[in-house]
Write a protein that holds these residues in place. Structure first.
Motif, PDB file in Angstrom:
ATOM      1  N   ILE A 182      -9.327  21.642 -29.580  1.00  0.00           N
ATOM      2  CA  ILE A 182      -8.219  22.779 -29.199  1.00  0.00           C
ATOM      3  C   ILE A 182      -8.706  23.854 -28.167  1.00  0.00           C
ATOM      4  N   ASP A 183      -7.674  24.480 -27.674  1.00  0.00           N
ATOM      5  CA  ASP A 183      -7.950  25.734 -26.427  1.00  0.00           C
ATOM      6  C   ASP A 183      -8.744  26.763 -27.440  1.00  0.00           C
ATOM      7  N   TYR A 184      -9.540  27.472 -26.488  1.00  0.00           N
ATOM      8  CA  TYR A 184     -10.044  28.810 -27.139  1.00  0.00           C
ATOM      9  C   TYR A 184      -9.195  29.770 -27.457  1.00  0.00           C
ATOM     10  N   VAL A 217     -17.391  22.131 -35.334  1.00  0.00           N
ATOM     11  CA  VAL A 217     -18.652  21.638 -35.093  1.00  0.00           C
ATOM     12  C   VAL A 217     -19.198  21.843 -33.811  1.00  0.00           C
ATOM     13  N   ASN A 218     -18.438  22.401 -32.906  1.00  0.00           N
ATOM     14  CA  ASN A 218     -19.062  22.632 -31.594  1.00  0.00           C
ATOM     15  C   ASN A 218     -17.922  23.467 -30.764  1.00  0.00           C
ATOM     16  N   LEU A 219     -18.837  24.359 -29.890  1.00  0.00           N
ATOM     17  CA  LEU A 219     -18.114  25.059 -28.819  1.00  0.00           C
ATOM     18  C   LEU A 219     -18.063  24.607 -27.587  1.00  0.00           C
ATOM     19  N   GLY A 220     -17.375  23.904 -26.902  1.00  0.00           N
ATOM     20  CA  GLY A 220     -17.619  22.976 -25.849  1.00  0.00           C
ATOM     21  C   GLY A 220     -17.289  23.896 -24.591  1.00  0.00           C
ATOM     22  N   ASP A 221     -17.396  23.016 -23.264  1.00  0.00           N
ATOM     23  CA  ASP A 221     -17.129  23.892 -22.185  1.00  0.00           C
ATOM     24  C   ASP A 221     -15.461  24.405 -21.965  1.00  0.00           C
ATOM     25  N   TYR A 261      -7.920  19.960 -21.556  1.00  0.00           N
ATOM     26  CA  TYR A 261      -8.661  18.880 -20.811  1.00  0.00           C
ATOM     27  C   TYR A 261      -9.111  19.311 -19.497  1.00  0.00           C
ATOM     28  N   PRO A 262     -10.422  18.707 -18.814  1.00  0.00           N
ATOM     29  CA  PRO A 262     -11.186  19.249 -17.517  1.00  0.00           C
ATOM     30  C   PRO A 262     -10.074  19.813 -16.603  1.00  0.00           C
ATOM     31  N   HIS A 263     -10.345  20.843 -15.904  1.00  0.00           N
ATOM     32  CA  HIS A 263      -9.508  21.361 -15.114  1.00  0.00           C
ATOM     33  C   HIS A 263     -10.705  21.143 -13.518  1.00  0.00           C
ATOM     34  N   ARG A 264     -10.134  21.147 -12.263  1.00  0.00           N
ATOM     35  CA  ARG A 264     -11.028  21.151 -11.321  1.00  0.00           C
ATOM     36  C   ARG A 264     -10.202  22.263 -10.339  1.00  0.00           C
ATOM     37  N   THR A 265     -10.854  23.396  -9.887  1.00  0.00           N
ATOM     38  CA  THR A 265     -10.548  24.337  -9.114  1.00  0.00           C
ATOM     39  C   THR A 265     -10.912  23.841  -7.723  1.00  0.00           C
ATOM     40  N   ILE A 266     -10.139  23.985  -6.692  1.00  0.00           N
ATOM     41  CA  ILE A 266     -10.447  23.605  -5.378  1.00  0.00           C
ATOM     42  C   ILE A 266     -10.181  24.740  -4.356  1.00  0.00           C
ATOM     43  N   GLU A 267     -11.187  25.344  -3.846  1.00  0.00           N
ATOM     44  CA  GLU A 267     -10.938  26.620  -2.958  1.00  0.00           C
ATOM     45  C   GLU A 267     -11.154  26.316  -1.467  1.00  0.00           C
TER      46      GLU A 267
END
Length: 272
Positions: A182-184, A217-221, A261-267
């Motif tokens: 779940i989201d933080y 059980v875990n604090l993920g990225d 879900y993983p996000h990718r930021t492009i600068e």
């Protein structure tokens, strides 16, 4: 009119021909009889509620090999071999044959050990020799299993006995473990209540040996991971697990709980 007598010089040839014909008849009849009798033994033992199906399959294979050995002895006798002489020859050759067939004999010994200790039986879903599947047959030398995608695998008994065996069917109940992220920014207690509500609504989950359990059980990225542990019948495990994953996702959507879900930021920098 009487048939002419067989010349004395041809008598050995005729006798040899008759012996060969008798040997062929013995082999054909014996092979058919061994298969029929072993099949009858298997069916008889399978019909008995006091005999495990695995033992019935194993003993029927023993009956078949014993009958084939008897047929072999009978064939040898047609050529003039005496049983006592044959036993003496077999005794003298045992050591040489044993050394030449160490692998085969080890599979035979392993088959006996598997039947004696019974780490698995017919219809059990197991992992043996690095292969997973449902046991379909166990004989003197091989363990046969069928994978979930319908592939037949033959595992030598020595390989099965000499490595760890995992039996997924021996216990009537198994624990279903599922991890949800779940989201933080989401309410953790609310998410836990949603998961437990889904589990309690499914009659396949039981409170014995332990009630359903959900913890962080875990604090993920990118997520807070919550793990569900709930017990059910072994036969219901996969269907209950798949249904729970779907139901929890739908319940999260209704409750406003997001699954990150993983996000990718492009600068992109422009040239000065």
């Amino acid at each position: 009119m009487d048939l002419p007598d067989i010349p004395t010089s041809l008598e050995p040839v005729v006798m040899m021909g008759l012996n060969i014909a008798k040997a062929i008849v013995f082999l054909i009849v014996g092979w058919i009889a061994a298969g029929w009798i072993s099949g009858a033994v298997r069916r008889r033992l399978a019909a008995s509620k006091r005999v495990d199906r695995t033992l019935g399959v194993f003993f029927s294979s023993i009956v078949r090999y014993v009958l084939l050995a008897a047929v072999g002895i009978a064939v040898l006798q047609t050529f003039g071999f005496q049983v006592t002489s044959l036993v003496a020859v077999l005794g003298a050759a045992t050591l040489a044959v044993g050394l030449a067939m160490q692998g085969t004999l080890s599979h035979l010994a392993a088959g006996v050990m598997l039947v004696f200790f019974r780490p698995y039986k017919i219809d059990d879903f197991v992992e043996v020799g690095g292969n997973s599947g449902t046991i379909t047959d166990l004989n003197l030398f091989l363990t046969e299993l069928t994978t979930v995608d319908g592939v037949k695998i033959f595992v030598p008994n020595g390989e099965a006995w000499g490595k760890p065996i995992t039996n997924y069917s021996v216990n009537p109940k198994r624990r279903c473990d599922i991890t949800f992220g779940i989201d933080y920014t989401d309410d953790i207690d609310k998410a836990i209540d949603v998961i437990l509500g889904v589990v309690k609504a499914d009659e396949r989950f039981v409170d014995d040996p332990a009630a359903p359990w959900v913890r962080v059980v875990n604090l993920g990225d990118s997520s807070v991971d919550l793990q569900l542990r709930a017990w059910c019948k072994a036969s219901d495990l996969w269907e209950a697990k798949f249904a729970t994953i779907k139901a929890v996702k739908e319940a999260f959507d209704k409750a406003g709980i997001s699954i990150p879900y993983p996000h990718r930021t492009i600068e992109q920098k422009s040239a000065a």
